[in-house]
Design a protein around this motif. Structure first.
Motif, short mmCIF file in Angstrom:
data_model
loop_
_atom_site.label_atom_id
_atom_site.label_comp_id
_atom_site.label_asym_id
_atom_site.label_seq_id
_atom_site.Cartn_x
_atom_site.Cartn_y
_atom_site.Cartn_z
N MET A 1 21.29 -0.73 2.74
CA MET A 1 22.17 -1.56 1.91
C MET A 1 22.27 -2.98 2.45
SD MET A 1 23.22 -0.20 -0.85
CE MET A 1 24.43 -1.46 -1.22
N GLN A 2 22.20 -3.13 3.76
CA GLN A 2 22.19 -4.48 4.33
C GLN A 2 20.95 -5.24 3.89
OE1 GLN A 2 22.51 -3.91 8.56
NE2 GLN A 2 24.54 -2.97 8.41
N ALA A 3 19.81 -4.55 3.85
CA ALA A 3 18.58 -5.19 3.40
C ALA A 3 18.68 -5.60 1.93
CB ALA A 3 17.40 -4.25 3.62
N VAL A 4 19.21 -4.71 1.09
CA VAL A 4 19.35 -5.02 -0.33
C VAL A 4 20.34 -6.17 -0.53
CG1 VAL A 4 20.12 -4.10 -2.55
CG2 VAL A 4 18.74 -2.68 -1.03
N ALA B 1 0.83 -1.21 0.00
CA ALA B 1 0.00 0.00 0.00
C ALA B 1 0.87 1.26 0.00
CB ALA B 1 -0.93 -0.01 1.21
N LEU B 2 1.92 1.25 0.80
CA LEU B 2 2.83 2.40 0.83
C LEU B 2 3.57 2.54 -0.51
CD1 LEU B 2 4.30 1.96 4.43
CD2 LEU B 2 2.81 3.81 3.63
N MET B 3 3.94 1.42 -1.12
CA MET B 3 4.60 1.46 -2.42
C MET B 3 3.69 2.08 -3.47
SD MET B 3 6.63 -2.17 -2.73
CE MET B 3 7.17 -1.77 -4.38
N ASP B 4 2.43 1.65 -3.48
CA ASP B 4 1.49 2.18 -4.47
C ASP B 4 1.27 3.68 -4.26
OD1 ASP B 4 1.24 -0.33 -5.55
OD2 ASP B 4 -0.56 -0.84 -4.40
N GLU B 5 1.17 4.10 -3.00
CA GLU B 5 0.99 5.52 -2.72
C GLU B 5 2.21 6.31 -3.19
OE1 GLU B 5 0.28 8.50 1.13
OE2 GLU B 5 0.08 6.31 1.36
N VAL C 1 11.80 -0.06 -9.52
CA VAL C 1 13.13 0.07 -8.91
C VAL C 1 13.53 1.54 -8.80
CG1 VAL C 1 15.57 -0.46 -9.22
CG2 VAL C 1 13.86 -2.22 -9.67
N ASP C 2 13.21 2.32 -9.84
CA ASP C 2 13.61 3.73 -9.85
C ASP C 2 12.91 4.53 -8.75
OD1 ASP C 2 15.32 3.27 -11.93
OD2 ASP C 2 13.93 3.94 -13.48
N ILE C 3 11.61 4.28 -8.54
CA ILE C 3 10.91 5.05 -7.50
C ILE C 3 11.37 4.61 -6.11
CG2 ILE C 3 8.91 5.44 -8.98
CD1 ILE C 3 7.43 3.28 -7.42
N TYR C 4 11.78 3.35 -5.99
CA TYR C 4 12.35 2.89 -4.72
C TYR C 4 13.68 3.60 -4.45
CZ TYR C 4 14.52 -0.39 -1.39
OH TYR C 4 15.15 -0.95 -0.32
N GLU D 1 12.34 -6.68 -2.13
CA GLU D 1 11.85 -7.91 -2.77
C GLU D 1 10.67 -7.61 -3.69
OE1 GLU D 1 10.99 -10.34 0.57
OE2 GLU D 1 13.05 -11.05 0.82
N ILE D 2 9.73 -6.78 -3.23
CA ILE D 2 8.56 -6.48 -4.05
C ILE D 2 8.95 -5.65 -5.27
CG2 ILE D 2 6.30 -5.35 -4.06
CD1 ILE D 2 6.10 -5.94 -1.08
N SER D 3 9.85 -4.70 -5.11
CA SER D 3 10.30 -3.88 -6.25
C SER D 3 10.94 -4.75 -7.32
CB SER D 3 11.27 -2.81 -5.77
OG SER D 3 10.68 -1.93 -4.85
N VAL D 4 11.80 -5.67 -6.90
CA VAL D 4 12.46 -6.56 -7.87
C VAL D 4 11.44 -7.48 -8.52
CG1 VAL D 4 14.15 -8.42 -8.11
CG2 VAL D 4 14.68 -6.44 -6.68
N GLU D 5 10.48 -7.99 -7.74
CA GLU D 5 9.43 -8.85 -8.32
C GLU D 5 8.65 -8.11 -9.39
OE1 GLU D 5 6.98 -10.20 -5.16
OE2 GLU D 5 8.57 -11.39 -4.19
#
Length: 697
Positions: free
Chosen positions: A386-389, A260-264, A355-358, A313-317
């Motif tokens: 960066m640790q998460a990525v 939801a936050l990604m879509d917003e 990916v770009d908006i992330y 993960e969601i951005s890459v998917e």
């Protein structure tokens, strides 16, 4: 008393060590200057530590202020590995760490963390680990779990040899009441290996069986049974924690909140691209960041890391799904085609908008991130992201294997390199910390660990926003860091280049490496000059072009003589008397073979022992008949008969010794019959084809 003064005292102690002729600290009397200086330093450290603790209680010192005891301890610990063969030096440093531990109770935990984050070849130094255990400076249970992880899959032979030695040393020699419970995980893996057919057919099979047989005789059965119970309990606990963590990360509620936050955020970014009302969109973006803060996204490092892991993960998917959707639209209705390899030339292009908006969100958060009573908060926040990525990339590469697509991650990191390392007043003075964060991530994702990320990795380390900025920060900061990245790349290529059988992907990667070296030769030749020794140690003898490219570098301020000058005498040039400037520790290979170094220095001074030349070839062998039983170099070539770093170090050591003798002597004497030339001529005559190639190269 500040940290610099205490480090200066430590330097004085090192000078005393150099002047002291003793094999160990215990052999010196208690009134020796070395004992007096170490006790004086410990007393000053104790007083400074107590003074700072009192100030914190009364005045409230900043929480980021480094404790003087911890600062000195950290310096002492890391300097342990600069010359581990010098026993007196190691003894003094262990004695200092033991003394600091008396008034800094958490030092053992700190040392364990420092050790686990060291380079792999340093973590398994037997003499240093034994010393840390003797002084109770190492959390053995934590180190046991790390060692067990290294043994998984039986791919790390050095770790396996170390584990066998350490287990025997700890348990059969009763070191400080160490029981099987302390090494429960390592024992469990060794027992599993003893039943594996692959291990039994290897040289380590007999060693493992002999160790387990010896333990069954010398260690009570109750101790071994307790170790098995601890392993079972710990595995159950770890499994429960992993399941709970995965459940928390993959629950529909949490994932849906992130979506939801990604879509917003996507709508806001698309709106800023379609409208000219930039101020209004900037206000909306600031309101979105405030919303993230209200939802406690930044309440703790662990939660922040989880949040951005899921977002990554969601951005890459979504990026990868765009290719499937494009293929379906092109092929009409019907079932989705099977996923093709990432390198397919006819695959549709990816849509990188997710990916770009992330990447844009993270850049804004880093610029405007603030936390009270915290220095370098922006850099610390980006390190968490960066640790998460990095974790998401490692997980996906291990899961998908050959189907892993490196493009989304390359796009993401490249955007951050371009945006975060550009001149921006909002980032303040954290560019160096940002560079270090990128370097740490790229070191974790090196080709030896993630081969499927190799091409993107090579592009990222040579990125115009990374490589030049890192190399403009000259030693001792930027240059050694980039040198390590290049060595990691060359180590990955070495098996393929040595066999000279390059498939198309490796051929492309090799050409890319040559292009990076050409850029360095043109823009940073001093870097190649100062680190040429480390590079030549890991370049196979078959790579003449690459080796010559590195060795052709010379400082920009130097004018080379015209080779067509009549009667040119190279040995009469003034530069011939100047030893090369090398940032790498060229003598490390010789220090790992103290007997060879001792006999070499003795022969250079008085041509003794007389048998030195006759035994020299066998001492340079890495494997095969007559090879010495000493430790292998950290980056030894698996297909070479000779210890290449040792040959290079010997040649350089002899050459630098001869230059120093020429500079000392007021009268120019011929070097034709000097001990140095005797060694060089003997090697040319006695070495075989491979050895001569390594020596002359």
């Amino acid at each position: 008393m500040n940290l610099e003064i205490m480090l200066a005292m430590l330097a004085e102690i090192d000078l005393l060590i150099a002047r002291t002729n003793s094999p160990a600290l215990s052999a010196l009397p208690n009134d020796h200057d070395l004992h007096l200086y170490t006790r004086k330093l410990l007393a000053l450290l104790c007083a400074a530590q107590q003074n700072q603790e009192q100030q914190q209680q009364i005045l409230g010192a900043p929480p980021q202020q480094l404790d003087p005891a911890l600062g000195v301890a950290k310096h002492v610990f890391y300097s342990l590995f600069s010359n581990p063969e010098h026993q007196l030096r190691v003894d003094v440093r262990l004695y200092l760490l033991d003394g600091i531990q008396a008034f800094y109770r958490t030092l053992t935990s700190e040392i364990t963390i420092w050790l686990l984050f060291l380079e792999d070849d340093k973590k398994l130094d037997q003499s240093i680990i034994e010393g840390l255990i003797r002084y109770r400076l190492l959390n053995i249970a934590d180190f046991d779990q790390y060692l067990a992880q290294l043994l998984e899959g039986a791919r790390n032979e050095k770790a396996l040899s170390f584990a066998i030695h350490m287990t025997r040393w700890c348990l059969t020699e009763q070191q400080h009441n160490i029981t099987p419970s302390h090494l429960a995980f390592t024992l469990d893996v060794l027992v599993q290996m003893s039943h594996a057919q692959q291990i039994q057919n290897s040289p380590y099979g007999a060693a493992i069986n002999g160790l387990l047989s010896e333990l069954s005789k010398k260690v009570p059965s109750s101790g071994m049974e307790k170790a098995r119970e601890i392993v079972s309990a710990r595995k159950a606990l770890v499994k429960a924690k992993v399941q709970a963590s995965q459940k928390a990360l993959t629950t529909d509620t949490f994932r849906n909140q992130v979506i939801a936050l990604m879509d917003e955020w996507s709508m806001l970014c698309m709106g800023s691209a379609l409208t000219s009302q930039r101020d209004g969109n900037q206000g909306a973006q600031a309101a979105f960041i405030n919303k993230l803060q209200r939802q406690n996204v930044f309440k703790s490092e662990d939660f922040t890391r989880r949040f951005f892991l899921v977002w990554t993960e969601i951005s890459v998917e979504r990026c990868l799904q765009s290719r499937t959707e494009t293929a379906q639209r092109a092929g009409g209705s019907g079932p989705a085609p099977a996923p093709a390899p990432a390198a397919a030339d006819d695959a549709p292009e990816l849509d990188f908008r997710a990916v770009d908006i992330y990447a844009k969100l993270v850049v804004l958060l880093v610029k405007y991130y603030h936390r009270e009573n915290a220095t370098n908060a922006k850099a610390s926040f980006f390190a968490i992201v960066m640790q998460a990525v990095t974790r998401a990339l490692l997980t996906e590469s291990e899961t998908k294997k050959m189907r892993f697509n490196q493009q989304p991650y390359h796009r993401l990191v490249a955007r951050w390199l371009a945006d975060l390392l550009s001149p921006d007043s909002l980032l303040g003075n954290i560019h160096w910390q940002i560079l270090v964060t990128f370097w740490n991530a790229l070191s974790m994702l090196q080709p030896l660990r993630v081969p499927a990320f190799s091409f993107a990795w090579l592009e990222l380390i040579s990125h115009r926003s990374f490589m030049p900025k890192l190399l403009l920060v000259k030693s001792p900061k930027g240059w050694p860091m980039f040198q390590q990245l290049l060595v990691q790349l060359l180590l990955f290529l070495e098996p393929y280049l040595h066999s000279a059988q390059l498939n198309q992907p490796i051929r492309v990667l090799y050409k890319g490496t040559l292009r990076v070296l050409l850029v360095l030769l043109h823009d940073f030749p001093e870097f190649l000059c100062d680190h040429h020794f480390a590079f030549c140690d890991v370049i196979p003898s078959t790579c003449v072009q690459m080796r010559n490219l590195i060795l052709s570098a010379f400082p920009r301020h130097m004018r080379l003589p015209d080779p067509f000058t009549p009667n040119l005498k190279v040995d009469l040039l003034p530069e011939i008397k100047q030893p090369p400037f090398i940032l790498a520790t060229y003598d490390a290979a010789l220090l790992r073979h103290p007997k060879l170094l001792q006999e070499l220095d003795s022969y250079l001074k008085n041509r003794q022992p007389s048998s030195f030349l006759a035994d020299l070839r066998s001492m340079l062998l890495l494997r095969g008949p007559g090879a010495p039983s000493g430790p292998e170099p950290p980056h030894s070539c698996e297909s070479s008969t000779y210890n290449v770093p040792l040959i290079n170090a010997l040649v350089l050591h002899v050459g630098m010794y001869q230059i120093s003798q020429l500079n000392k002597s007021p009268v120019q004497s011929p070097i034709t019959h000097s001990p140095c030339m005797d060694i060089f001529q003997h090697l040319v005559l006695e070495l075989d084809v491979e050895g001569t190639s390594r020596y002359l190269g």
